[in-house]
Scaffold this motif. Sequence first.
Motif, mmCIF file in Angstrom:
data_model
loop_
_atom_site.group_PDB
_atom_site.id
_atom_site.type_symbol
_atom_site.label_atom_id
_atom_site.label_comp_id
_atom_site.label_asym_id
_atom_site.label_seq_id
_atom_site.Cartn_x
_atom_site.Cartn_y
_atom_site.Cartn_z
ATOM 1 N N HIS A 1 0.849 -1.177 0.000
ATOM 2 C CA HIS A 1 0.000 0.000 0.000
ATOM 3 C C HIS A 1 0.893 1.239 0.000
ATOM 4 O O HIS A 1 2.042 1.198 0.471
ATOM 5 N N VAL A 2 0.375 2.347 -0.526
ATOM 6 C CA VAL A 2 1.218 3.523 -0.749
ATOM 7 C C VAL A 2 0.541 4.786 -0.229
ATOM 8 O O VAL A 2 -0.663 4.985 -0.423
ATOM 9 N N ILE A 3 1.329 5.623 0.427
ATOM 10 C CA ILE A 3 0.936 6.988 0.790
ATOM 11 C C ILE A 3 1.965 7.902 0.140
ATOM 12 O O ILE A 3 3.164 7.793 0.430
ATOM 13 N N CYS A 4 1.529 8.777 -0.756
ATOM 14 C CA CYS A 4 2.456 9.555 -1.580
ATOM 15 C C CYS A 4 2.247 11.046 -1.386
ATOM 16 O O CYS A 4 1.120 11.526 -1.320
ATOM 17 N N ASP A 5 3.348 11.766 -1.325
ATOM 18 C CA ASP A 5 3.295 13.219 -1.254
ATOM 19 C C ASP A 5 2.937 13.780 -2.635
ATOM 20 O O ASP A 5 3.043 13.093 -3.648
ATOM 21 N N LYS A 6 2.514 15.046 -2.632
ATOM 22 C CA LYS A 6 2.134 15.679 -3.896
ATOM 23 C C LYS A 6 3.336 16.403 -4.512
ATOM 24 O O LYS A 6 4.314 16.670 -3.810
ATOM 25 N N PRO A 7 3.278 16.732 -5.826
ATOM 26 C CA PRO A 7 2.305 16.272 -6.811
ATOM 27 C C PRO A 7 2.533 14.798 -7.104
ATOM 28 O O PRO A 7 3.589 14.252 -6.777
ATOM 29 N N LEU A 8 1.564 14.161 -7.717
ATOM 30 C CA LEU A 8 1.648 12.721 -7.912
ATOM 31 C C LEU A 8 2.880 12.351 -8.735
ATOM 32 O O LEU A 8 3.614 11.423 -8.373
ATOM 33 N N THR A 9 3.093 13.051 -9.836
ATOM 34 C CA THR A 9 4.221 12.780 -10.734
ATOM 35 C C THR A 9 4.643 14.103 -11.375
ATOM 36 O O THR A 9 4.175 15.166 -10.967
ATOM 37 N N THR A 10 5.482 14.030 -12.383
ATOM 38 C CA THR A 10 5.855 15.229 -13.135
ATOM 39 C C THR A 10 5.200 15.277 -14.512
ATOM 40 O O THR A 10 5.465 16.186 -15.291
ATOM 41 N N SER A 11 4.332 14.305 -14.820
ATOM 42 C CA SER A 11 3.606 14.341 -16.095
ATOM 43 C C SER A 11 2.276 13.613 -15.941
ATOM 44 O O SER A 11 2.133 12.712 -15.105
ATOM 45 N N PRO B 1 7.165 24.731 -11.254
ATOM 46 C CA PRO B 1 7.309 24.601 -9.798
ATOM 47 C C PRO B 1 6.106 25.115 -9.016
ATOM 48 O O PRO B 1 5.654 24.460 -8.074
ATOM 49 N N VAL B 2 5.597 26.271 -9.381
ATOM 50 C CA VAL B 2 4.508 26.850 -8.600
ATOM 51 C C VAL B 2 3.230 26.025 -8.729
ATOM 52 O O VAL B 2 2.497 25.838 -7.751
ATOM 53 N N LEU B 3 2.962 25.480 -9.893
ATOM 54 C CA LEU B 3 1.763 24.666 -10.059
ATOM 55 C C LEU B 3 1.909 23.314 -9.378
ATOM 56 O O LEU B 3 0.973 22.816 -8.747
ATOM 57 N N GLY B 4 3.094 22.711 -9.477
ATOM 58 C CA GLY B 4 3.302 21.422 -8.843
ATOM 59 C C GLY B 4 3.314 21.510 -7.325
ATOM 60 O O GLY B 4 2.772 20.649 -6.636
ATOM 61 N N ASP B 5 3.931 22.573 -6.792
ATOM 62 C CA ASP B 5 4.116 22.683 -5.354
ATOM 63 C C ASP B 5 2.858 23.150 -4.640
ATOM 64 O O ASP B 5 2.446 22.566 -3.643
ATOM 65 N N ILE B 6 2.233 24.229 -5.120
ATOM 66 C CA ILE B 6 1.050 24.749 -4.432
ATOM 67 C C ILE B 6 -0.176 24.886 -5.330
ATOM 68 O O ILE B 6 -1.298 24.927 -4.831
ATOM 69 N N GLY B 7 0.018 24.935 -6.653
ATOM 70 C CA GLY B 7 -1.139 25.035 -7.542
ATOM 71 C C GLY B 7 -2.031 23.818 -7.469
ATOM 72 O O GLY B 7 -3.268 23.929 -7.461
ATOM 73 N N THR B 8 -1.423 22.643 -7.374
ATOM 74 C CA THR B 8 -2.230 21.425 -7.264
ATOM 75 C C THR B 8 -2.964 21.379 -5.925
ATOM 76 O O THR B 8 -4.067 20.828 -5.838
ATOM 77 N N HIS B 9 -2.373 21.958 -4.869
ATOM 78 C CA HIS B 9 -3.069 22.062 -3.588
ATOM 79 C C HIS B 9 -4.339 22.910 -3.735
ATOM 80 O O HIS B 9 -5.413 22.543 -3.255
ATOM 81 N N ALA B 10 -4.190 24.076 -4.363
ATOM 82 C CA ALA B 10 -5.331 24.979 -4.521
ATOM 83 C C ALA B 10 -6.416 24.333 -5.371
ATOM 84 O O ALA B 10 -7.612 24.416 -5.057
ATOM 85 N N TYR B 11 -6.005 23.698 -6.462
ATOM 86 C CA TYR B 11 -6.977 23.016 -7.322
ATOM 87 C C TYR B 11 -7.705 21.921 -6.550
ATOM 88 O O TYR B 11 -8.935 21.805 -6.614
ATOM 89 N N GLN B 12 -6.950 21.104 -5.809
ATOM 90 C CA GLN B 12 -7.584 20.002 -5.088
ATOM 91 C C GLN B 12 -8.534 20.508 -4.014
ATOM 92 O O GLN B 12 -9.607 19.936 -3.799
ATOM 93 N N ASP C 1 -7.108 11.536 -7.565
ATOM 94 C CA ASP C 1 -6.966 12.973 -7.318
ATOM 95 C C ASP C 1 -5.633 13.469 -7.847
ATOM 96 O O ASP C 1 -5.520 14.597 -8.351
ATOM 97 N N GLY C 2 -4.602 12.643 -7.711
ATOM 98 C CA GLY C 2 -3.306 13.011 -8.262
ATOM 99 C C GLY C 2 -3.336 13.128 -9.769
ATOM 100 O O GLY C 2 -2.717 14.030 -10.354
ATOM 101 N N VAL C 3 -4.063 12.231 -10.425
ATOM 102 C CA VAL C 3 -4.210 12.306 -11.886
ATOM 103 C C VAL C 3 -4.911 13.601 -12.280
ATOM 104 O O VAL C 3 -4.483 14.302 -13.211
ATOM 105 N N LEU C 4 -5.998 13.938 -11.585
ATOM 106 C CA LEU C 4 -6.706 15.179 -11.894
ATOM 107 C C LEU C 4 -5.808 16.394 -11.687
ATOM 108 O O LEU C 4 -5.861 17.362 -12.447
ATOM 109 N N GLY C 5 -4.964 16.358 -10.658
ATOM 110 C CA GLY C 5 -4.049 17.466 -10.418
ATOM 111 C C GLY C 5 -3.052 17.636 -11.551
ATOM 112 O O GLY C 5 -2.752 18.769 -11.953
#
Length: 393
Positions: free
Chosen positions: A113-123, A205-216, A367-371
Amino acid sequence: MAFANPVVERLGRRIRLGVIGGGTRALIGHVHRSAARLDDYYTVEAGVVASDPDRARAEGVAVGLQADRAYGTLEKMLDGEAVRADGIDAVAVMTPNHRHHPDCAAALARGLHVICDKPLTTSLADARDLARLVKEAGVIFAFTHNYSGFSMVRQARAMVAAGDVGEVRQVGVEYLQGQLSTYVEPSAPERLKWRLDPARGGPSPVLGDIGTHAYQLASFVTGMPVTRLAADVGPTVPKRTADDYAAMLLRFENGARGSLWVTQAASGAENALKIRVYGSKGGLEWSLSEPDRLRHMAQGQPARLLSSGLPNLSPQAQRAARMPPGHPQGFFEAFANIYRDAAEAIAGRLADADVDPLALDFPTVEDGVLGMAFLEAAIRSARDGGRWVDCPL
């Protein structure tokens, strides 16, 4: 407040966790390990906490691992734990962004089982591949968008779902930081340097680090994904080439309009996250600066402040509230709520038993995919002059 341990009751023991990344130099490693331990649902048994094998072994011991389970490489940890009778059940992944896909994939291949930090990936392609691997492995995959772990964020989600604001019509979300308000690149510490490197941090960087947080946060509270957007993304600090700013217009699944503004170059800003949702009957406002308060404005009535811990809140909010009203609840507790929910889901899977539905409202690989779909759509829009583009689901 009950303090029973449903994981121990179900399994007869705690979930054995291995950590990947997050050594002594990484703040987020301390956050993950603390969140895992807070409710006593996990024991952190093994880890490979740095990319250099010697440093990984030394720092593993420094963060509390036994020497024989402080591994030098991920492969050695997976091989070593697989042959132990008390081997790990799950891993927590907190490596630099470019490592998320291969590290998660390696764990999934072992049925962990996996618990992963954001963003899910780089693509987006890698994100979709991880979602496929999770489905094939049949395991729990939790994703630490920790702001969805705050009690009053879950209250807002429950109120929107219950129709307390009516049909959602407008959404505004912003996340402002100031850590990159000056040109720090030549002497940036490693924790910033890898984030600003597209090969390791991703294309924005800004979208991966905090933009995905705001979107989610926006999609979590409203219960709806973004389907279209028009974005302006880029650097604002002279000489910088990496993105430190993004602003965009949004369209949600039901046609609601929205706006999103994120930056890491807002001089003086500390960690300013805020969301507003307005519907046909009223609105809600939540801010990280006052995380225990949710402002509810019903049309034609006085605004009211809801406080975390009150007995008349939704079951979702009550589950996430750790202290009585008036006692502040914060970042570590919200992070731990994700870990606690994931633990109950993992225990249910290991024991082949039902799980409390309230424990299943945590972000997942989907959720990571949507981000990542959101991130790539925003970059595509910005590169084409801010035109409207579809945000694939």
